[in-house]
Design an enzyme around this catalytic site. Structure first.
Site, mmCIF file in Angstrom:
data_model
loop_
_atom_site.group_PDB
_atom_site.id
_atom_site.type_symbol
_atom_site.label_atom_id
_atom_site.label_comp_id
_atom_site.label_asym_id
_atom_site.label_seq_id
_atom_site.Cartn_x
_atom_site.Cartn_y
_atom_site.Cartn_z
ATOM 1 N N GLY A 14 0.823 -1.203 0.000
ATOM 2 C CA GLY A 14 0.000 0.000 0.000
ATOM 3 C C GLY A 14 0.858 1.255 0.000
ATOM 4 O O GLY A 14 1.893 1.302 0.659
ATOM 5 N N ARG A 24 13.483 10.205 -2.965
ATOM 6 C CA ARG A 24 14.345 11.363 -3.239
ATOM 7 C C ARG A 24 15.626 11.303 -2.426
ATOM 8 O O ARG A 24 16.743 11.504 -2.947
ATOM 9 C CB ARG A 24 13.568 12.643 -2.914
ATOM 10 C CG ARG A 24 14.375 13.930 -2.966
ATOM 11 C CD ARG A 24 13.467 15.092 -2.556
ATOM 12 N NE ARG A 24 14.164 16.375 -2.553
ATOM 13 C CZ ARG A 24 14.824 16.856 -1.501
ATOM 14 N NH1 ARG A 24 14.865 16.158 -0.372
ATOM 15 N NH2 ARG A 24 15.413 18.038 -1.565
ATOM 16 N N ARG A 75 0.531 -5.548 -6.905
ATOM 17 C CA ARG A 75 0.630 -6.912 -6.393
ATOM 18 C C ARG A 75 1.320 -7.780 -7.439
ATOM 19 O O ARG A 75 1.209 -7.534 -8.638
ATOM 20 C CB ARG A 75 -0.761 -7.480 -6.088
ATOM 21 C CG ARG A 75 -1.495 -6.721 -4.985
ATOM 22 C CD ARG A 75 -2.821 -7.382 -4.648
ATOM 23 N NE ARG A 75 -3.559 -6.627 -3.654
ATOM 24 C CZ ARG A 75 -3.363 -6.730 -2.345
ATOM 25 N NH1 ARG A 75 -2.434 -7.560 -1.890
ATOM 26 N NH2 ARG A 75 -4.072 -6.019 -1.498
ATOM 27 N N ASP A 106 5.010 -5.132 5.787
ATOM 28 C CA ASP A 106 5.483 -6.478 6.104
ATOM 29 C C ASP A 106 5.476 -7.412 4.899
ATOM 30 O O ASP A 106 6.346 -8.279 4.777
ATOM 31 C CB ASP A 106 4.695 -7.081 7.266
ATOM 32 C CG ASP A 106 3.194 -7.132 7.017
ATOM 33 O OD1 ASP A 106 2.732 -6.651 5.958
ATOM 34 O OD2 ASP A 106 2.477 -7.658 7.886
ATOM 35 N N THR A 129 4.336 2.417 5.685
ATOM 36 C CA THR A 129 2.947 1.966 5.849
ATOM 37 C C THR A 129 2.252 2.876 6.841
ATOM 38 O O THR A 129 2.834 3.234 7.877
ATOM 39 C CB THR A 129 2.875 0.510 6.341
ATOM 40 O OG1 THR A 129 1.537 0.200 6.766
ATOM 41 C CG2 THR A 129 3.814 0.254 7.509
ATOM 42 N N ASP A 131 -0.034 2.112 8.825
ATOM 43 C CA ASP A 131 -0.526 1.378 9.995
ATOM 44 C C ASP A 131 0.398 1.451 11.206
ATOM 45 O O ASP A 131 -0.022 1.129 12.319
ATOM 46 C CB ASP A 131 -0.765 -0.088 9.639
ATOM 47 C CG ASP A 131 -1.934 -0.273 8.689
ATOM 48 O OD1 ASP A 131 -2.860 0.553 8.736
ATOM 49 O OD2 ASP A 131 -1.913 -1.223 7.893
ATOM 50 N N ASP A 133 2.738 -0.536 12.146
ATOM 51 C CA ASP A 133 2.617 -1.853 12.774
ATOM 52 C C ASP A 133 3.850 -2.732 12.603
ATOM 53 O O ASP A 133 3.749 -3.966 12.658
ATOM 54 C CB ASP A 133 1.391 -2.577 12.208
ATOM 55 C CG ASP A 133 1.474 -2.790 10.702
ATOM 56 O OD1 ASP A 133 2.375 -2.217 10.067
ATOM 57 O OD2 ASP A 133 0.622 -3.526 10.169
ATOM 58 N N GLY A 174 -6.892 0.078 9.723
ATOM 59 C CA GLY A 174 -6.214 -0.638 10.802
ATOM 60 C C GLY A 174 -6.793 -2.021 10.942
ATOM 61 O O GLY A 174 -7.538 -2.307 11.875
ATOM 62 N N ARG A 175 -6.457 -2.895 9.980
ATOM 63 C CA ARG A 175 -6.988 -4.260 10.021
ATOM 64 C C ARG A 175 -6.426 -5.035 11.215
ATOM 65 O O ARG A 175 -7.139 -5.768 11.884
ATOM 66 C CB ARG A 175 -6.667 -4.982 8.715
ATOM 67 C CG ARG A 175 -7.295 -6.371 8.599
ATOM 68 C CD ARG A 175 -7.055 -6.998 7.240
ATOM 69 N NE ARG A 175 -5.636 -7.203 6.968
ATOM 70 C CZ ARG A 175 -4.923 -6.491 6.100
ATOM 71 N NH1 ARG A 175 -5.515 -5.519 5.401
ATOM 72 N NH2 ARG A 175 -3.652 -6.726 5.900
ATOM 73 N N GLY A 189 -10.760 13.758 20.571
ATOM 74 C CA GLY A 189 -11.706 13.799 21.682
ATOM 75 C C GLY A 189 -12.825 12.778 21.594
ATOM 76 O O GLY A 189 -13.941 13.029 22.054
ATOM 77 N N GLU A 191 -15.331 9.723 22.297
ATOM 78 C CA GLU A 191 -15.891 9.196 23.537
ATOM 79 C C GLU A 191 -15.589 7.707 23.728
ATOM 80 O O GLU A 191 -15.623 7.194 24.847
ATOM 81 C CB GLU A 191 -17.410 9.409 23.563
ATOM 82 C CG GLU A 191 -17.846 10.809 23.959
ATOM 83 C CD GLU A 191 -17.447 11.871 22.955
ATOM 84 O OE1 GLU A 191 -17.114 12.986 23.374
ATOM 85 O OE2 GLU A 191 -17.476 11.584 21.729
ATOM 86 N N LYS A 217 -23.871 15.586 26.863
ATOM 87 C CA LYS A 217 -22.956 15.932 25.778
ATOM 88 C C LYS A 217 -23.756 16.278 24.527
ATOM 89 O O LYS A 217 -24.766 15.644 24.222
ATOM 90 C CB LYS A 217 -22.012 14.767 25.479
ATOM 91 C CG LYS A 217 -20.923 14.583 26.533
ATOM 92 C CD LYS A 217 -19.729 13.850 25.950
ATOM 93 C CE LYS A 217 -18.545 13.944 26.873
ATOM 94 N NZ LYS A 217 -17.289 13.544 26.227
ATOM 95 N N SER A 219 -22.573 16.066 21.467
ATOM 96 C CA SER A 219 -22.191 15.179 20.373
ATOM 97 C C SER A 219 -21.402 14.012 20.936
ATOM 98 O O SER A 219 -20.790 14.120 22.005
ATOM 99 C CB SER A 219 -21.344 15.923 19.335
ATOM 100 O OG SER A 219 -20.120 16.345 19.910
ATOM 101 N N GLN A 258 -7.334 8.184 3.859
ATOM 102 C CA GLN A 258 -6.231 8.224 4.819
ATOM 103 C C GLN A 258 -4.863 7.973 4.183
ATOM 104 O O GLN A 258 -3.835 8.306 4.760
ATOM 105 C CB GLN A 258 -6.467 7.188 5.923
ATOM 106 C CG GLN A 258 -7.708 7.451 6.735
ATOM 107 C CD GLN A 258 -8.243 6.182 7.385
ATOM 108 O OE1 GLN A 258 -7.782 5.796 8.452
ATOM 109 N NE2 GLN A 258 -9.197 5.519 6.743
ATOM 110 N N ARG A 259 -4.838 7.370 3.008
ATOM 111 C CA ARG A 259 -3.559 7.063 2.354
ATOM 112 C C ARG A 259 -2.974 8.261 1.599
ATOM 113 O O ARG A 259 -1.772 8.344 1.404
ATOM 114 C CB ARG A 259 -3.738 5.914 1.359
ATOM 115 C CG ARG A 259 -3.903 4.558 1.979
ATOM 116 C CD ARG A 259 -3.597 3.499 0.930
ATOM 117 N NE ARG A 259 -3.899 2.166 1.411
ATOM 118 C CZ ARG A 259 -3.097 1.447 2.179
ATOM 119 N NH1 ARG A 259 -1.943 1.952 2.562
ATOM 120 N NH2 ARG A 259 -3.451 0.244 2.572
#
Length: 327
Positions: A14, A24, A75, A106, A129, A131, A133, A174-175, A189, A191, A217, A219, A258-259
């Site tokens: 990924g 670079r 792949r 990995d 990566t 993650d 991890d 986050g598998r 923040g 909950e 609260k 929210s 997120q990537r």
């Protein structure tokens, strides 16, 4: 080891923000040290397809700020067989490549370790990566940027959640690792946070949400790592809705958002340090190692060790903080 003249650089697995900054750094360090550099497009598949390009200093101009990877990634089923790896080795040797720098996670490391052991070609890996991890490094390339992307999304979701008194479930990547979920959740923040490493029963989550509801609260946000044991954000949201029908419940899946994006300052500096270190470690005769950072010091870890210790433990005080700060 002392006869290294041409280094091959590739990215695999990924994509992660900071990969281009690392390319670079590695390219320019190698050139500075009198080495030639060959870029390998599409990772291991590129080795089999002979998808190589000679790189110079200008090849990596104006890329430090770019997300993704200019060398692409793919792949490769063929590389999983001894015959495929043999073909890859013959191709890179024909191109004059006598050492490799691999940037990835990995899966990339596993392929590099087997490839180097079978054919004796020196290889140094860089952890790329989101993650975070991998054992042997405090941070992986892309993790800081991805976490900041999630925090920005949580802040925006919080605005609409507060406006409508809503309960939002936000699913993040986050598998197998809850690093993004935990850190972004605390910074945003949240909950409650559901993690792959820590099974949280729906009943326990509902108890936390009851406390939030009773404290008036405006929210409530629950962060759900995609690999948590209850089945993901949509399933958790349905279970909670069945118990709290007064909640206006919404689900947001952040996914591959997120990537992407321009790497943070932290990721650019880390990538530059690791790319530099990877070249210097090869020249020092090292092979089958991962360069990483621990306590702001660049370190090296054998690939077998980095791969055999896959569980990165989360800080207990941070897990406790989630409950304490959510009151």
């Amino acid at each position: 080891m002392q006869g290294i003249n041409k280094v091959g650089i590739f990215t695999s697995g990924g994509d992660a923000p900071g990969m281009n900054a690392c390319i670079r750094s590695a390219v320019r360090t190698a050139l500075h040290d009198g080495l030639s550099v060959m870029g390998i497009y599409h990772g291991y598949q590129g080795m089999i397809d002979r998808n190589f390009v000679e790189m110079n200093s200008r090849s990596v101009s104006n890329i430090i700020q770019l997300g993704g990877t200019i060398l692409k990634t793919a792949r490769c089923q063929d590389f999983q067989s001894p015959e495929g790896r043999k073909q890859a080795y013959e191709n890179i040797r024909a191109a004059g490549i006598d050492a490799l720098i691999a940037i990835g996670g990995d899966g990339t490391f596993t392929g590099a370790e087997v490839f180097s052991r079978e054919h004796g070609i020196p290889v140094v890996c860089v952890p790329g990566t989101i993650d975070n991890d991998l054992y042997g490094t405090d941070f992986t390339l892309g993790y800081d940027t991805a976490t900041n992307t999630v925090i920005e999304a949580i802040d925006k979701i919080r605005d609409t959640a507060a406006s409508h008194d809503r309960l939002f479930f936000v699913e993040v990547m986050g598998r197998d690792s809850g690093c993004i979920a935990l850190n972004a959740g605390i910074a945003g923040g949240a909950e409650a946070i559901l993690l792959p490493e820590k099974e949280t029963a729906i009943e326990a989550l509902c108890d936390q949400l009851s406390l939030a509801a009773n404290s008036n609260k405006s929210s409530t946000i629950v962060i759900v790592a995609e690999g948590e044991k209850n089945g993901g954000a949509y399933h958790v949201a349905r279970e909670v809705k069945a118990r709290f029908d007064f909640y206006d419940t919404k689900v947001t899946i952040l996914g591959h958002l997120q990537r992407g994006g321009s790497p943070s300052s932290f990721d650019r500096v880390l990538a530059s340090r690791l790319g530099f270190a990877a070249v210097r470690q090869l020249q020092a005769g090292e092979t089958r190692i991962m360069v990483g950072i621990q306590g702001n010091k660049i370190t090296s870890t054998p690939l077998t060790e980095a791969l055999s210790n896959k569980t990165v433990k989360l800080e207990k005080d941070m897990l406790e903080m989630v409950k304490v700060l959510a009151i």
